[in-house]
Design a protein around this motif. Structure first.
Motif, PDB file in Angstrom:
ATOM      1  N   ASP A 292       0.844  -1.187   0.000  1.00  0.00           N
ATOM      2  CA  ASP A 292       0.000   0.000   0.000  1.00  0.00           C
ATOM      3  C   ASP A 292       0.885   1.244   0.000  1.00  0.00           C
ATOM      4  OD1 ASP A 292      -2.061  -1.721   0.097  1.00  0.00           O
ATOM      5  OD2 ASP A 292      -2.686  -1.260   2.155  1.00  0.00           O
TER       6      ASP A 292
ATOM      7  N   ASP B 133       0.309   3.992   1.714  1.00  0.00           N
ATOM      8  CA  ASP B 133       0.056   4.889   2.842  1.00  0.00           C
ATOM      9  C   ASP B 133       1.051   4.742   3.989  1.00  0.00           C
ATOM     10  OD1 ASP B 133      -0.694   2.394   3.567  1.00  0.00           O
ATOM     11  OD2 ASP B 133      -2.767   2.874   4.039  1.00  0.00           O
TER      12      ASP B 133
ATOM     13  N   GLN C 178       1.685   2.222   5.682  1.00  0.00           N
ATOM     14  CA  GLN C 178       1.285   1.263   6.711  1.00  0.00           C
ATOM     15  C   GLN C 178       2.130  -0.006   6.597  1.00  0.00           C
ATOM     16  OE1 GLN C 178      -3.349   1.600   6.338  1.00  0.00           O
ATOM     17  NE2 GLN C 178      -2.842   1.341   8.495  1.00  0.00           N
TER      18      GLN C 178
ATOM     19  N   ARG D 217      -1.802   4.662   9.908  1.00  0.00           N
ATOM     20  CA  ARG D 217      -1.748   5.537   8.740  1.00  0.00           C
ATOM     21  C   ARG D 217      -1.169   6.886   9.153  1.00  0.00           C
ATOM     22  NH1 ARG D 217      -3.914   6.972   3.757  1.00  0.00           N
ATOM     23  NH2 ARG D 217      -4.918   5.160   2.844  1.00  0.00           N
TER      24      ARG D 217
HETATM   25 MG    MG Z   1      -4.028   1.541   4.627  1.00  0.00          MG
END
Ligand code: MG
Ligand code: UDP
Length: 324
Positions: A92, A94, A96, A200
């Motif tokens: 991902d 973001d 994370q 996040r």
């Molecule tokens: Mg995420």
């Protein structure tokens, strides 16, 4: 090329520079040759400008931009089509998922022979409203898919042998079940690795609670497709036959009762007063409809171009051909 990193993203402009910097550091420390494929899924913020800037300062970072927002699955699929590395890693955008996990994942694919390794966010930094339904989701997915050793189907951080991503098609919202898709394509060595997870840092999540409803429906679809996709009559025909049989027995009961009462001099009612009459009516109609659905399904498959499509992994060499 050793590694392709596929990153689907939708409005993640703030995270991207930090993410790329981190990936570059890890790749350099481990001497990997790599590419980062950023799939911009119709972002409305400045994500695309950021990607262009990142590409200009490091050509290993490549970008593809969708004209509008299509969803995470089509974004992943686009990345899979283009990936050239021996190992394909998805993560991902973001922050994370941690790029520090990449060398470990790479090793599991190359040295331990896994087809697919899925990350497991054992300790999660997500709100409770998400972690509890997720447990249920994973238990159901394990049961239905038969992949018993996975705890976290939908983890964004996964690694694949290149061959695997070229043989699966991720569409709709099926990114939640990629291990299931891989298994159906014949890649059964599926492993798991506990990975670090962060909260996040920038931006907001792109999925609401409807993810669980949709996820459940998609799982049913996938299960049905896997089991009966090429032979719907085996499903509808069986149900239809049972229904029809129930209806038929009810008809006999209705008729027999009526005749018996008529000829033995008992008082008798209209057949429409008997509950068996309604049972017979509904189940014979339903049985016929189920049969019809099965036949229509079979006709559709008969005309589908991939009704006989299969992947051959190996074949003994043809001696004559080799001599030529
Ligand atoms: Mg995420
Ligand atoms: N994403 C995407 N298209 C979408 C929704 C999400 O490419 O329509 C990307 C998103 O930018 C992120 C990843 O998919 O990189 C996972 O999304 P998110 O972090 O919102 O999901 P969560 O972590 O809440 O499960």
């Amino acid at each position: 090329m050793d590694i392709s990193i596929v990153i689907p993203l939708y409005n993640e402009a703030e995270s991207l520079p930090e993410l790329v910097e981190w990936i570059e550091r890890v790749m350099k420390e481990n001497n990997f040759t790599y590419e980062v494929l950023m799939i911009n899924d119709g972002s409305t913020d400045s994500s695309w400008q950021v990607i262009q800037r990142l590409h200009n300062s490091n050509p290993c970072v490549k970008g593809v931009s969708f004209r509008r927002n299509y969803g995470k699955s089509p974004a992943l699929n686009t990345g899979f089509e283009r990936a050239q590395g021996d190992v394909v890693i998805t993560m991902d955008a973001d922050l994370q998922d941690s790029p520090d996990e990449i060398p470990g994942l790479y090793k599991m694919i190359m040295d331990e022979g896994y087809d697919l390794v899925s990350g497991w966010k054992k300790k999660r930094y997500d709100p409770k409203s998400k972690t509890i339904p997720t447990k249920l989701f994973n238990a159901t997915a394990r049961k239905v898919s038969g992949i018993k050793n996975l705890h976290d189907f939908n983890c964004g951080l996964k690694a694949y042998r290149n061959e695997v991503v070229k043989h699966i098609e991720v569409y709709g919202d099926m990114h939640r079940y990629i291990p299931y898709l891989a298994k159906n394509a014949g890649f059964t060595k599926i492993g798991e690795k506990v990975v670090q997870h962060q909260a996040r840092k920038y931006g907001v999540t792109k999925f609401g609670l409807d993810r669980f409803v949709n996820g459940y429906l998609d799982l049913l679809t996938l299960w049905f497709q896997t089991k009966f996709g090429k032979k719907p009559m085996h499903f509808f025909g069986l149900l239809g036959s049972i229904m029809f049989l129930v209806g038929f027995i009810a008809v006999i009961i209705v008729g027999a009762l009526k005749l018996y009462n008529m000829y033995s001099g008992h008082s008798y009612r209209l057949v429409t007063d008997s509950p068996y009459f309604y049972l017979a009516l509904t189940s014979m109609i339903l049985g016929t409809l189920l049969f019809l659905a099965g036949f229509l399904g079979e006709l559709i498959i008969r005309h589908s171009p991939d009704r006989n499509h299969y992947e051959i992994s190996e074949e003994t060499a043809d001696e004559k051909k080799q001599e030529q």
